[in-house]
Design a protein around this motif. Structure first.
Motif, mmCIF file in Angstrom:
data_model
loop_
_atom_site.group_PDB
_atom_site.id
_atom_site.type_symbol
_atom_site.label_atom_id
_atom_site.label_comp_id
_atom_site.label_asym_id
_atom_site.label_seq_id
_atom_site.Cartn_x
_atom_site.Cartn_y
_atom_site.Cartn_z
ATOM 1 N N THR A 1 0.854 -1.183 0.000
ATOM 2 C CA THR A 1 0.000 0.000 0.000
ATOM 3 C C THR A 1 0.892 1.236 0.000
ATOM 4 O O THR A 1 1.860 1.317 0.771
ATOM 5 C CB THR A 1 -0.917 0.032 1.228
ATOM 6 N N VAL A 2 0.564 2.145 -0.861
ATOM 7 C CA VAL A 2 1.284 3.425 -0.945
ATOM 8 C C VAL A 2 0.374 4.517 -0.426
ATOM 9 O O VAL A 2 -0.777 4.641 -0.863
ATOM 10 C CB VAL A 2 1.722 3.729 -2.391
ATOM 11 N N VAL A 3 0.866 5.290 0.512
ATOM 12 C CA VAL A 3 0.119 6.400 1.091
ATOM 13 C C VAL A 3 0.701 7.701 0.548
ATOM 14 O O VAL A 3 1.909 7.944 0.638
ATOM 15 C CB VAL A 3 0.184 6.378 2.630
ATOM 16 N N LEU A 4 -0.178 8.515 -0.037
ATOM 17 C CA LEU A 4 0.240 9.814 -0.557
ATOM 18 C C LEU A 4 0.102 10.871 0.533
ATOM 19 O O LEU A 4 -0.940 10.968 1.183
ATOM 20 C CB LEU A 4 -0.610 10.208 -1.769
ATOM 21 N N VAL A 5 1.148 11.636 0.738
ATOM 22 C CA VAL A 5 1.164 12.686 1.759
ATOM 23 C C VAL A 5 1.640 13.970 1.100
ATOM 24 O O VAL A 5 2.643 13.960 0.365
ATOM 25 C CB VAL A 5 2.089 12.315 2.940
ATOM 26 N N VAL B 1 5.379 5.420 1.899
ATOM 27 C CA VAL B 1 4.920 6.801 1.782
ATOM 28 C C VAL B 1 5.543 7.434 0.541
ATOM 29 O O VAL B 1 6.735 7.244 0.265
ATOM 30 C CB VAL B 1 5.292 7.618 3.039
ATOM 31 N N VAL B 2 4.715 8.165 -0.196
ATOM 32 C CA VAL B 2 5.162 8.989 -1.322
ATOM 33 C C VAL B 2 4.782 10.431 -0.993
ATOM 34 O O VAL B 2 3.607 10.719 -0.732
ATOM 35 C CB VAL B 2 4.537 8.541 -2.655
ATOM 36 N N LEU B 3 5.750 11.305 -1.006
ATOM 37 C CA LEU B 3 5.539 12.701 -0.631
ATOM 38 C C LEU B 3 5.272 13.545 -1.873
ATOM 39 O O LEU B 3 6.056 13.531 -2.831
ATOM 40 C CB LEU B 3 6.766 13.247 0.106
ATOM 41 N N LEU B 4 4.131 14.267 -1.887
ATOM 42 C CA LEU B 4 3.804 15.187 -2.963
ATOM 43 C C LEU B 4 4.226 16.602 -2.556
ATOM 44 O O LEU B 4 3.849 17.075 -1.485
ATOM 45 C CB LEU B 4 2.296 15.183 -3.262
ATOM 46 N N VAL B 5 5.020 17.234 -3.394
ATOM 47 C CA VAL B 5 5.512 18.586 -3.102
ATOM 48 C C VAL B 5 5.154 19.506 -4.261
ATOM 49 O O VAL B 5 5.016 19.078 -5.406
ATOM 50 C CB VAL B 5 7.036 18.590 -2.862
ATOM 51 N N TRP C 1 7.177 3.702 8.612
ATOM 52 C CA TRP C 1 6.985 3.447 7.190
ATOM 53 C C TRP C 1 8.179 3.984 6.396
ATOM 54 O O TRP C 1 8.732 5.040 6.718
ATOM 55 C CB TRP C 1 5.708 4.140 6.687
ATOM 56 N N PRO C 2 8.544 3.297 5.339
ATOM 57 C CA PRO C 2 9.623 3.807 4.487
ATOM 58 C C PRO C 2 9.109 4.901 3.531
ATOM 59 O O PRO C 2 7.956 4.880 3.119
ATOM 60 C CB PRO C 2 10.086 2.573 3.718
ATOM 61 N N LEU C 3 9.980 5.817 3.240
ATOM 62 C CA LEU C 3 9.661 6.865 2.272
ATOM 63 C C LEU C 3 10.163 6.413 0.904
ATOM 64 O O LEU C 3 11.372 6.284 0.675
ATOM 65 C CB LEU C 3 10.297 8.190 2.673
ATOM 66 N N LEU C 4 9.207 6.151 -0.016
ATOM 67 C CA LEU C 4 9.571 5.617 -1.322
ATOM 68 C C LEU C 4 10.188 6.679 -2.224
ATOM 69 O O LEU C 4 11.069 6.363 -3.032
ATOM 70 C CB LEU C 4 8.337 5.015 -1.996
#
Length: 430
Positions: A296-300, A395-399, A420-423
């Motif tokens: 599962t990938v969580v967008l933040v 986790v995938v970080l949106l900037v 959680w790891p930051l992808l």
């Protein structure tokens, strides 16, 4: 940070501030200059010395002497009284300009006024007053000395008459002859001294007005381009200072690459309307998820703002399906259907149209081998089910264009708290 990154960051974050800081002072300066009254300047040329200066320093000294006299309030008051002009002496002194002409003894005297006739009259009166004052300073008390010598010569001539008559009446009287010779000697010495003083006065030379001022027929230029340029430069400097202060108080990094280097994670691309670019982003997310072993990938988002459901759906559809195929029509399906379920071998999903009007379609291929895919869901942090928090989550970080350092610290805290790891980092180009 490189120069191009600094320039790009300033333009992205502070373009409005810089634009206003340049535009507002320029507009204000233009309005101020347009409201200024027209001024006229009259010029007069003065020969400040009969001798040509031997060096530039002597010429500069003559100019300084003329300027000191021309801006003295008592001399200006006398000149204004002579021409019957009602002006304040201190205001006139501020509008008087004295400049030299090379290394010569000629000095240019100018006065600026709103009325051209007043400018001419005041300039002429100042030129005459300055030349008279220069002559008085150089000659000093010589006229008084000459007058005193003349008085003494007249007194001696009056005393000589009876002595000469007595000596003529008694030619053999030695006393009378000696008195006559003594007074003649005094008269001769005083006459010689007077002649020497007269020669010295003539050698000093006199100042004069070479060119009388004329009535100016054209107003002075207001210098609008130069003033606008100065206002723009000053405004730009103030804008840069404001930007620097804001960056010091609230530091930030610009762009996804800088955030990725700060967090030591790769940049997975940018969310764009182009389906091809979006498919590439999905491919990178799948690879990063497979490498980290997450399902599962969580967008933040960097600023902790809520993600739009449409954006999450597009990223999920791109991550769970292969590259898009253009020009194929299909019926949309639920993008959150798991890939390990039975069904048709291929199911399409329609994405927004491209610029040429064609429909971009992502196709979903079922895995009929019975082995489930590692990545089966992409969602926002607020959409994550508490029961699913035990799954393998990345986790995938949106900037956006600019990310504050405080927001990066919040993401670090989230990663440290959840484990959680930051992808990677994903740029949002909206």
């Amino acid at each position: 940070m490189e120069v191009n990154e600094v320039a790009g960051r300033l333009l992205r974050r502070y373009w409005l501030v810089l634009l206003l800081s340049v535009a507002l002072p320029t507009i204000a300066m233009a309005a101020f200059v347009q409201k200024q009254h027209a001024t006229y300047t009259a010029h007069a040329r003065i020969l400040a010395s009969a001798e040509t200066p031997r060096a530039q320093a002597e010429a500069a000294a003559l100019v300084s002497q003329v300027q000191a006299l021309a801006t003295s309030q008592d001399l200006i008051a006398t000149a204004l009284s002579d021409v019957k002009v009602s002006r304040r002496a201190d205001k006139v002194a501020a509008d008087v300009t004295v400049s030299g002409l090379g290394s010569s003894a000629v000095v240019d005297l100018a006065y600026t006024d709103r009325d051209p006739g007043t400018a001419r009259r005041v300039t002429g009166a100042l030129a005459k007053a300055v030349t008279k004052k220069l002559d008085d300073v150089r000659i000093g008390g010589l006229p008084e000395v000459l007058k005193s010598v003349d008085d003494q010569l007249a007194d001696l001539a009056a005393k000589r008459a009876p002595i000469a008559a007595e000596a003529q009446a008694n030619p053999k009287d030695p006393v009378a002859q000696n008195r006559l010779a003594g007074i003649d000697r005094l008269i001769s010495d005083l006459s010689a001294d007077r002649n020497r003083l007269s020669e010295d006065a003539a050698g000093v030379g006199h100042t004069s007005v070479l060119t009388a001022p004329l009535t100016p027929d054209q107003a002075d230029p207001k210098g609008l381009p130069a003033k606008l340029a100065i206002a723009a430069i000053v405004g730009l400097a103030l804008g840069l200072i404001l930007a620097g202060v804001n960056e010091t108080v609230r530091p930030a990094v610009s762009g996804a690459p800088r955030v990725g280097r700060l967090l030591d994670v790769p940049v997975l691309g940018a969310v764009k309307p182009d389906p091809t670019a979006l498919a590439d982003v999905g491919r990178r997310i799948r690879l990063a998820a497979r490498r980290a072993g997450v399902s599962t990938v969580v967008l933040v988002r960097d600023n902790r703002a809520k993600l739009a459901p449409e954006l999450v759906d597009r990223v999920e559809a791109a991550a769970l399906r292969p590259d898009p195929v253009n020009g194929r029509l299909a019926i949309p399906i639920d993008s959150r259907e798991l890939l390990d379920g039975p069904g048709e071998t291929t199911r399409p999903i329609v994405l927004p149209t491209q610029a040429d009007g064609r429909l971009a379609v992502l196709t979903k291929t079922e895995n009929n081998s019975g082995k489930p895919s590692r990545l089966h869901r992409v969602c926002a942090l607020d959409e994550l089910d508490p029961n699913a928090e035990t799954e393998k989550i990345g986790v995938v970080l949106l900037v956006g264009g600019s990310t504050r350092v405080a927001s990066v610290d919040v993401v670090r805290d989230l990663l440290a708290a959840s484990g959680w790891p930051l992808l990677g980092v994903l740029g949002d180009m909206r």
